[in-house]
Motif scaffolding. Structure first.
Motif, PDB file in Angstrom:
ATOM      1  N   PRO A  20      -8.494 -61.284 -71.095  1.00  0.00           N
ATOM      2  CA  PRO A  20      -7.815 -61.372 -69.795  1.00  0.00           C
ATOM      3  C   PRO A  20      -6.287 -61.367 -69.961  1.00  0.00           C
ATOM      4  O   PRO A  20      -5.749 -62.030 -70.857  1.00  0.00           O
ATOM      5  CB  PRO A  20      -8.298 -62.720 -69.242  1.00  0.00           C
ATOM      6  CG  PRO A  20      -9.572 -63.000 -69.961  1.00  0.00           C
ATOM      7  CD  PRO A  20      -9.409 -62.411 -71.326  1.00  0.00           C
ATOM      8  N   LEU A  21      -5.636 -60.629 -69.097  1.00  0.00           N
ATOM      9  CA  LEU A  21      -4.172 -60.559 -69.142  1.00  0.00           C
ATOM     10  C   LEU A  21      -3.558 -61.960 -69.099  1.00  0.00           C
ATOM     11  O   LEU A  21      -2.546 -62.231 -69.753  1.00  0.00           O
ATOM     12  CB  LEU A  21      -3.677 -59.716 -67.958  1.00  0.00           C
ATOM     13  CG  LEU A  21      -2.172 -59.634 -67.741  1.00  0.00           C
ATOM     14  CD1 LEU A  21      -1.466 -58.991 -68.937  1.00  0.00           C
ATOM     15  CD2 LEU A  21      -1.860 -58.867 -66.460  1.00  0.00           C
ATOM     16  N   LEU A  22      -4.200 -62.864 -68.346  1.00  0.00           N
ATOM     17  CA  LEU A  22      -3.659 -64.225 -68.225  1.00  0.00           C
ATOM     18  C   LEU A  22      -3.538 -64.913 -69.587  1.00  0.00           C
ATOM     19  O   LEU A  22      -2.555 -65.614 -69.838  1.00  0.00           O
ATOM     20  CB  LEU A  22      -4.556 -65.056 -67.284  1.00  0.00           C
ATOM     21  CG  LEU A  22      -4.126 -66.496 -67.033  1.00  0.00           C
ATOM     22  CD1 LEU A  22      -2.731 -66.571 -66.424  1.00  0.00           C
ATOM     23  CD2 LEU A  22      -5.131 -67.208 -66.130  1.00  0.00           C
ATOM     24  N   TRP A  23      -4.515 -64.712 -70.471  1.00  0.00           N
ATOM     25  CA  TRP A  23      -4.446 -65.338 -71.805  1.00  0.00           C
ATOM     26  C   TRP A  23      -3.259 -64.776 -72.585  1.00  0.00           C
ATOM     27  O   TRP A  23      -2.567 -65.502 -73.292  1.00  0.00           O
ATOM     28  CB  TRP A  23      -5.705 -65.089 -72.630  1.00  0.00           C
ATOM     29  CG  TRP A  23      -7.027 -65.593 -72.133  1.00  0.00           C
ATOM     30  CD1 TRP A  23      -8.235 -65.239 -72.659  1.00  0.00           C
ATOM     31  CD2 TRP A  23      -7.308 -66.512 -71.079  1.00  0.00           C
ATOM     32  NE1 TRP A  23      -9.244 -65.874 -71.973  1.00  0.00           N
ATOM     33  CE2 TRP A  23      -8.700 -66.664 -71.004  1.00  0.00           C
ATOM     34  CE3 TRP A  23      -6.519 -67.207 -70.158  1.00  0.00           C
ATOM     35  CZ2 TRP A  23      -9.319 -67.478 -70.076  1.00  0.00           C
ATOM     36  CZ3 TRP A  23      -7.121 -68.021 -69.219  1.00  0.00           C
ATOM     37  CH2 TRP A  23      -8.502 -68.160 -69.191  1.00  0.00           C
ATOM     38  N   VAL A  24      -3.071 -63.460 -72.454  1.00  0.00           N
ATOM     39  CA  VAL A  24      -1.974 -62.816 -73.188  1.00  0.00           C
ATOM     40  C   VAL A  24      -0.632 -63.345 -72.682  1.00  0.00           C
ATOM     41  O   VAL A  24       0.259 -63.681 -73.468  1.00  0.00           O
ATOM     42  CB  VAL A  24      -2.058 -61.276 -73.036  1.00  0.00           C
ATOM     43  CG1 VAL A  24      -0.838 -60.598 -73.648  1.00  0.00           C
ATOM     44  CG2 VAL A  24      -3.350 -60.767 -73.670  1.00  0.00           C
ATOM     45  N   TYR A  36      -3.572 -71.002 -64.687  1.00  0.00           N
ATOM     46  CA  TYR A  36      -5.012 -70.782 -64.701  1.00  0.00           C
ATOM     47  C   TYR A  36      -5.643 -71.779 -63.733  1.00  0.00           C
ATOM     48  O   TYR A  36      -5.485 -72.993 -63.913  1.00  0.00           O
ATOM     49  CB  TYR A  36      -5.559 -71.007 -66.112  1.00  0.00           C
ATOM     50  CG  TYR A  36      -7.067 -71.052 -66.169  1.00  0.00           C
ATOM     51  CD1 TYR A  36      -7.809 -69.903 -65.926  1.00  0.00           C
ATOM     52  CD2 TYR A  36      -7.731 -72.231 -66.432  1.00  0.00           C
ATOM     53  CE1 TYR A  36      -9.190 -69.938 -65.960  1.00  0.00           C
ATOM     54  CE2 TYR A  36      -9.121 -72.278 -66.472  1.00  0.00           C
ATOM     55  CZ  TYR A  36      -9.838 -71.121 -66.222  1.00  0.00           C
ATOM     56  OH  TYR A  36     -11.206 -71.165 -66.258  1.00  0.00           O
ATOM     57  N   GLY A  37      -6.329 -71.247 -62.730  1.00  0.00           N
ATOM     58  CA  GLY A  37      -6.999 -72.133 -61.788  1.00  0.00           C
ATOM     59  C   GLY A  37      -8.501 -72.025 -61.928  1.00  0.00           C
ATOM     60  O   GLY A  37      -9.162 -72.925 -62.435  1.00  0.00           O
ATOM     61  N   CYS A  38      -9.059 -70.905 -61.472  1.00  0.00           N
ATOM     62  CA  CYS A  38     -10.520 -70.761 -61.404  1.00  0.00           C
ATOM     63  C   CYS A  38     -11.076 -69.805 -62.454  1.00  0.00           C
ATOM     64  O   CYS A  38     -12.213 -69.946 -62.871  1.00  0.00           O
ATOM     65  CB  CYS A  38     -10.897 -70.256 -60.020  1.00  0.00           C
ATOM     66  SG  CYS A  38     -10.222 -68.604 -59.681  1.00  0.00           S
ATOM     67  N   GLY A  39     -10.313 -68.797 -62.809  1.00  0.00           N
ATOM     68  CA  GLY A  39     -10.796 -67.801 -63.778  1.00  0.00           C
ATOM     69  C   GLY A  39     -11.732 -66.759 -63.192  1.00  0.00           C
ATOM     70  O   GLY A  39     -12.254 -65.912 -63.915  1.00  0.00           O
ATOM     71  N   ILE A  40     -11.949 -66.816 -61.877  1.00  0.00           N
ATOM     72  CA  ILE A  40     -12.886 -65.858 -61.264  1.00  0.00           C
ATOM     73  C   ILE A  40     -12.279 -65.168 -60.033  1.00  0.00           C
ATOM     74  O   ILE A  40     -12.991 -64.792 -59.107  1.00  0.00           O
ATOM     75  CB  ILE A  40     -14.218 -66.544 -60.872  1.00  0.00           C
ATOM     76  CG1 ILE A  40     -13.962 -67.784 -59.983  1.00  0.00           C
ATOM     77  CG2 ILE A  40     -15.030 -66.919 -62.111  1.00  0.00           C
ATOM     78  CD1 ILE A  40     -15.209 -68.332 -59.302  1.00  0.00           C
ATOM     79  N   ALA A  41     -10.959 -65.029 -60.024  1.00  0.00           N
ATOM     80  CA  ALA A  41     -10.265 -64.328 -58.934  1.00  0.00           C
ATOM     81  C   ALA A  41     -10.472 -64.980 -57.571  1.00  0.00           C
ATOM     82  O   ALA A  41     -10.461 -64.296 -56.546  1.00  0.00           O
ATOM     83  CB  ALA A  41     -10.682 -62.850 -58.884  1.00  0.00           C
ATOM     84  N   CYS A  58      -6.320 -63.364 -64.275  1.00  0.00           N
ATOM     85  CA  CYS A  58      -7.505 -63.924 -64.950  1.00  0.00           C
ATOM     86  C   CYS A  58      -8.645 -62.932 -65.022  1.00  0.00           C
ATOM     87  O   CYS A  58      -9.528 -63.067 -65.861  1.00  0.00           O
ATOM     88  CB  CYS A  58      -7.972 -65.202 -64.253  1.00  0.00           C
ATOM     89  SG  CYS A  58      -8.654 -64.948 -62.590  1.00  0.00           S
ATOM     90  N   MET A  59      -8.644 -61.954 -64.114  1.00  0.00           N
ATOM     91  CA  MET A  59      -9.748 -60.986 -64.081  1.00  0.00           C
ATOM     92  C   MET A  59      -9.272 -59.580 -64.451  1.00  0.00           C
ATOM     93  O   MET A  59     -10.026 -58.623 -64.318  1.00  0.00           O
ATOM     94  CB  MET A  59     -10.371 -60.959 -62.677  1.00  0.00           C
ATOM     95  CG  MET A  59     -11.129 -62.207 -62.310  1.00  0.00           C
ATOM     96  SD  MET A  59     -12.657 -62.419 -63.260  1.00  0.00           S
ATOM     97  CE  MET A  59     -13.767 -61.342 -62.360  1.00  0.00           C
ATOM     98  N   THR A  60      -8.037 -59.458 -64.908  1.00  0.00           N
ATOM     99  CA  THR A  60      -7.515 -58.149 -65.297  1.00  0.00           C
ATOM    100  C   THR A  60      -7.564 -58.053 -66.816  1.00  0.00           C
ATOM    101  O   THR A  60      -6.900 -58.830 -67.499  1.00  0.00           O
ATOM    102  CB  THR A  60      -6.052 -57.991 -64.817  1.00  0.00           C
ATOM    103  OG1 THR A  60      -6.020 -58.162 -63.403  1.00  0.00           O
ATOM    104  CG2 THR A  60      -5.486 -56.624 -65.177  1.00  0.00           C
ATOM    105  N   PRO A  61      -8.361 -57.137 -67.362  1.00  0.00           N
ATOM    106  CA  PRO A  61      -8.391 -57.024 -68.822  1.00  0.00           C
ATOM    107  C   PRO A  61      -7.089 -56.431 -69.347  1.00  0.00           C
ATOM    108  O   PRO A  61      -6.431 -55.648 -68.662  1.00  0.00           O
ATOM    109  CB  PRO A  61      -9.569 -56.079 -69.086  1.00  0.00           C
ATOM    110  CG  PRO A  61      -9.762 -55.330 -67.820  1.00  0.00           C
ATOM    111  CD  PRO A  61      -9.240 -56.185 -66.693  1.00  0.00           C
TER     112      PRO A  61
END
Ligand code: FES
Ligand code: FES
Length: 151
Positions: A20-24, A36-41, A58-61
């Motif tokens: 997930p882009l968020l991790w990067v 990071y809130g829910c991880g499921i958009a 969180c949902m964007t690879p």
């Protein structure tokens, strides 16, 4: 290696394409303003811009962000971005703050494409950003205040 541009800077990231882009953003690039809130958009806490449009990190690879222009709250220095942040401060929108970078990114995307949003434009644009502290009323007022400043 996957390259992407974040806040105008090019990065080569050594991570799997489906990361997930968020991790990067948070773990690799240390841009922790995006939450990071829910991880499921479902909550909007992770909202960033891809080529100016709001997306859920969180949902964007990572593969989908490759070669695109990503902007986060840390890089928000456009005229609209500054007007929104100033209005947020003036109206003391923030409570706990956790959702607010996502809220601001959605508000900036709205005001960039619609200089004079009415209540229903605001509700539609902000519908995907949840706030546990229920700051919705002040968010609407701050968006209107920023729009006034930008007129
Ligand atoms: S963390 Fe991405 S939408 Fe909630
Ligand atoms: S300000 Fe606390 S969740 Fe929105």
């Amino acid at each position: 290696m996957i390259s992407l541009t974040v806040n105008g800077k090019k990065h080569s990231v050594d991570a799997a394409p489906d990361t997930p882009l968020l991790w990067v953003l948070r773990d690799t690039l240390q841009l922790t303003g995006t939450k990071y809130g829910c991880g499921i958009a479902a909550c909007g806490a992770c909202t960033v811009h891809m080529n100016g449009a709001p997306i859920r990190a969180c949902m964007t690879p990572l593969s989908a962000a490759a070669g695109q222009k990503i902007s986060t709250i840390e890089g928000l220095n456009s005229k609209v971005g500054l007007a929104v942040q100033t209005a947020w401060e003036k109206l003391e929108v923030v409570q706990c703050g956790f959702c607010q970078s996502g809220q601001i990114m959605s508000a900036v995307a709205l005001l960039t494409t619609n200089k004079k949003p009415n209540d229903s434009d605001i509700d539609t644009a902000m519908a995907g950003n949840l706030c546990r502290c229920a700051t919705y009323q002040r968010i609407r007022e701050a968006i209107k205040e920023a729009a006034k400043k930008l007129a």
